[in-house]
Write a protein that holds these residues in place. Structure first.
Motif, PDB file in Angstrom:
ATOM      1  N   ASP A  29      62.167  56.289  -9.026  1.00 42.28           N
ATOM      2  CA  ASP A  29      60.991  57.129  -8.768  1.00 42.28           C
ATOM      3  C   ASP A  29      59.806  56.752  -9.637  1.00 42.28           C
ATOM      4  OD1 ASP A  29      62.020  58.072 -11.170  1.00 42.28           O
ATOM      5  OD2 ASP A  29      61.661  60.191 -10.702  1.00 42.28           O
ATOM      6  N   ALA A  30      60.055  56.081 -10.768  1.00 36.78           N
ATOM      7  CA  ALA A  30      58.961  55.683 -11.661  1.00 36.78           C
ATOM      8  C   ALA A  30      59.331  54.358 -12.320  1.00 36.78           C
ATOM      9  CB  ALA A  30      58.713  56.754 -12.726  1.00 36.78           C
ATOM     10  N   PRO A  31      58.637  53.257 -11.990  1.00 36.16           N
ATOM     11  CA  PRO A  31      58.930  51.973 -12.631  1.00 36.16           C
ATOM     12  C   PRO A  31      58.730  52.046 -14.145  1.00 36.16           C
ATOM     13  CG  PRO A  31      57.551  51.672 -10.699  1.00 36.16           C
ATOM     14  CD  PRO A  31      57.582  53.145 -10.976  1.00 36.16           C
ATOM     15  N   TYR A  32      59.380  51.136 -14.843  1.00 27.91           N
ATOM     16  CA  TYR A  32      59.237  51.062 -16.294  1.00 27.91           C
ATOM     17  C   TYR A  32      59.244  49.603 -16.720  1.00 27.91           C
ATOM     18  CZ  TYR A  32      64.365  50.496 -16.169  1.00 27.91           C
ATOM     19  OH  TYR A  32      65.641  50.064 -15.896  1.00 27.91           O
ATOM     20  N   GLU A  33      58.737  49.353 -17.927  1.00 28.41           N
ATOM     21  CA  GLU A  33      58.621  47.989 -18.424  1.00 28.41           C
ATOM     22  C   GLU A  33      59.525  47.769 -19.627  1.00 28.41           C
ATOM     23  OE1 GLU A  33      54.520  47.200 -19.182  1.00 28.41           O
ATOM     24  OE2 GLU A  33      54.041  46.903 -17.053  1.00 28.41           O
ATOM     25  N   THR A  34      60.062  46.566 -19.711  1.00 23.32           N
ATOM     26  CA  THR A  34      60.905  46.201 -20.838  1.00 23.32           C
ATOM     27  C   THR A  34      60.799  44.697 -21.072  1.00 23.32           C
ATOM     28  OG1 THR A  34      63.174  46.237 -21.717  1.00 23.32           O
ATOM     29  CG2 THR A  34      62.936  45.927 -19.340  1.00 23.32           C
ATOM     30  N   GLN A  35      60.875  44.298 -22.335  1.00 23.40           N
ATOM     31  CA  GLN A  35      60.830  42.869 -22.652  1.00 23.40           C
ATOM     32  C   GLN A  35      62.214  42.232 -22.561  1.00 23.40           C
ATOM     33  OE1 GLN A  35      58.764  42.940 -26.507  1.00 23.40           O
ATOM     34  NE2 GLN A  35      56.980  42.047 -25.468  1.00 23.40           N
ATOM     35  N   ARG A  36      63.250  43.043 -22.673  1.00 22.52           N
ATOM     36  CA  ARG A  36      64.615  42.571 -22.497  1.00 22.52           C
ATOM     37  C   ARG A  36      65.323  43.462 -21.494  1.00 22.52           C
ATOM     38  NH1 ARG A  36      67.011  40.775 -28.482  1.00 22.52           N
ATOM     39  NH2 ARG A  36      65.780  38.847 -28.641  1.00 22.52           N
ATOM     40  N   LEU A  37      66.004  42.849 -20.546  1.00 19.31           N
ATOM     41  CA  LEU A  37      66.680  43.581 -19.484  1.00 19.31           C
ATOM     42  C   LEU A  37      68.174  43.311 -19.572  1.00 19.31           C
ATOM     43  CD1 LEU A  37      66.518  45.351 -16.946  1.00 19.31           C
ATOM     44  CD2 LEU A  37      66.251  43.235 -15.610  1.00 19.31           C
ATOM     45  N   LEU A  38      68.937  44.349 -19.910  1.00 16.83           N
ATOM     46  CA  LEU A  38      70.384  44.223 -20.008  1.00 16.83           C
ATOM     47  C   LEU A  38      71.001  44.469 -18.638  1.00 16.83           C
ATOM     48  CD1 LEU A  38      72.924  43.887 -21.821  1.00 16.83           C
ATOM     49  CD2 LEU A  38      72.921  46.400 -22.048  1.00 16.83           C
ATOM     50  N   ILE A  39      71.811  43.528 -18.179  1.00 12.11           N
ATOM     51  CA  ILE A  39      72.491  43.655 -16.893  1.00 12.11           C
ATOM     52  C   ILE A  39      73.989  43.475 -17.136  1.00 12.11           C
ATOM     53  CG2 ILE A  39      72.651  42.870 -14.518  1.00 12.11           C
ATOM     54  CD1 ILE A  39      69.925  41.679 -14.745  1.00 12.11           C
ATOM     55  N   ASP A  93      48.041  41.763  -3.794  1.00 15.03           N
ATOM     56  CA  ASP A  93      47.506  43.098  -3.515  1.00 15.03           C
ATOM     57  C   ASP A  93      47.825  44.030  -4.673  1.00 15.03           C
ATOM     58  OD1 ASP A  93      46.645  42.205  -1.061  1.00 15.03           O
ATOM     59  OD2 ASP A  93      48.441  42.897   0.001  1.00 15.03           O
ATOM     60  N   GLU A  94      47.059  45.098  -4.785  1.00 16.27           N
ATOM     61  CA  GLU A  94      47.315  46.083  -5.829  1.00 16.27           C
ATOM     62  C   GLU A  94      48.687  46.717  -5.634  1.00 16.27           C
ATOM     63  OE1 GLU A  94      44.293  48.978  -6.188  1.00 16.27           O
ATOM     64  OE2 GLU A  94      42.690  47.542  -6.625  1.00 16.27           O
ATOM     65  N   LEU A  95      49.321  47.044  -6.744  1.00 15.46           N
ATOM     66  CA  LEU A  95      50.633  47.677  -6.676  1.00 15.46           C
ATOM     67  C   LEU A  95      50.499  49.088  -6.112  1.00 15.46           C
ATOM     68  CD1 LEU A  95      52.157  46.605 -10.114  1.00 15.46           C
ATOM     69  CD2 LEU A  95      52.568  45.599  -7.864  1.00 15.46           C
ATOM     70  N   PRO A  96      51.536  49.559  -5.436  1.00 16.97           N
ATOM     71  CA  PRO A  96      51.473  50.922  -4.888  1.00 16.97           C
ATOM     72  C   PRO A  96      51.397  51.963  -5.994  1.00 16.97           C
ATOM     73  CG  PRO A  96      53.683  50.010  -4.672  1.00 16.97           C
ATOM     74  CD  PRO A  96      52.810  48.890  -5.126  1.00 16.97           C
ATOM     75  N   LEU A  97      50.875  53.129  -5.632  1.00 16.17           N
ATOM     76  CA  LEU A  97      50.778  54.231  -6.596  1.00 16.17           C
ATOM     77  C   LEU A  97      52.037  55.067  -6.622  1.00 16.17           C
ATOM     78  CD1 LEU A  97      47.105  55.386  -5.884  1.00 16.17           C
ATOM     79  CD2 LEU A  97      47.931  53.870  -7.689  1.00 16.17           C
ATOM     80  N   THR A  98      52.807  55.015  -5.551  1.00 16.21           N
ATOM     81  CA  THR A  98      54.080  55.746  -5.504  1.00 16.21           C
ATOM     82  C   THR A  98      55.197  54.760  -5.217  1.00 16.21           C
ATOM     83  OG1 THR A  98      53.798  56.232  -3.143  1.00 16.21           O
ATOM     84  CG2 THR A  98      52.975  57.879  -4.720  1.00 16.21           C
ATOM     85  N   TRP A  99      56.394  55.097  -5.690  1.00 22.03           N
ATOM     86  CA  TRP A  99      57.527  54.181  -5.560  1.00 22.03           C
ATOM     87  C   TRP A  99      58.661  54.877  -4.832  1.00 22.03           C
ATOM     88  CZ3 TRP A  99      56.950  49.106  -6.933  1.00 22.03           C
ATOM     89  CH2 TRP A  99      55.770  48.793  -7.592  1.00 22.03           C
TER      90      TRP A  99
END
Length: 235
Positions: A29-39, A93-99
């Protein structure tokens, strides 16, 4: 997606940031940012990455050490993927405002809770046994529910290493880790349960059938850390 049977990937792209927009079951519902992504094994993530550089530059997506327990040695950074930049393209294109439009699974103080304890017995180091609620597959007591019911599952990891918990056939919503609410809201079917922590998620049971739940480190599932979920048709 991590299709590894046991390796954790802690990804980084030097100079870059991962914008996470989706999990196993779709957009969050809300994107987030991270410099390291644990999978963890079995997990899936959708990410957006802005690649900065000039035509001909090379970047390396790499995995760096993650301490998942038992003093697994650090092999140093390992390149996973080489990226060669081409000529600059037109701005996107611009990113969407809703996810993701993710409605929370309705729960309350009266929602049934079911406890699962993940443990390991390494009395014989050459033949460790991994259990859920002191039972090792195939000698397990099936969990019986009805389609459409909602429960909160509490996964307590008492062992000295992380375990990625996977539920077949349906997705769930993570609620809290060690009592601290988690965000954002999204759909998972595999979630890492860090060592000596308790993770809670809400699940609405889907189609009738017999489904597995297990640690997605396949050696652990093979050595007992697996159970059965029997979903019956609504009464």
């Amino acid at each position: 997606v991590s299709s590894a049977n046991g390796r954790y990937f802690q990804l980084e792209l030097p100079g870059g940031v991962f914008r996470v927009i989706g999990w196993d079951g779709g957009l969050v519902d809300a994107p987030y940012e991270t410099q390291r992504l644990l999978i963890a094994p079995g997990e899936r993530y959708d990410v957006l990455v802005e690649l900065a550089g000039n035509d001909g530059d090379e970047l390396a997506l790499r995995t760096v050490h993650y301490d998942r327990g038992h003093d697994i040695p650090d092999p140093g950074p390992i390149d996973v993927l080489a990226i060669r930049l081409g000529p600059a393209s037109a701005p996107p294109d611009e990113l969407p405002l809703t996810w993701g439009d993710v409605a929370p699974i309705p729960t309350s103080a009266t929602t049934p809770r079911r406890a699962f304890v993940l443990a390991e017995d390494d009395t014989d180091p050459a033949n460790p046994v991994f259990t859920i609620n002191d039972e090792a597959y195939p000698n397990v007591t099936p969990v019986a529910v009805s389609s459409g019911e909602v429960e909160i599952w509490e996964i307590e990891n008492t062992s000295e290493m992380d375990h990625p918990f996977h539920l077949h056939g349906m997705s769930f919503q993570v609620l809290a880790l060690d009592g601290t609410p988690t965000a954002p809201l999204g759909w998972k079917d595999t979630v890492n349960v860090p060592r000596e922590t308790t993770l809670r998620f809400a699940v609405a049971f889907g189609g009738p059938g017999v489904w597995m739940y297990h640690c997605h480190i396949l050696e652990h599932a093979e050595r007992g850390m697996m159970g059965e979920l029997e979903v019956s048709a609504p009464p």
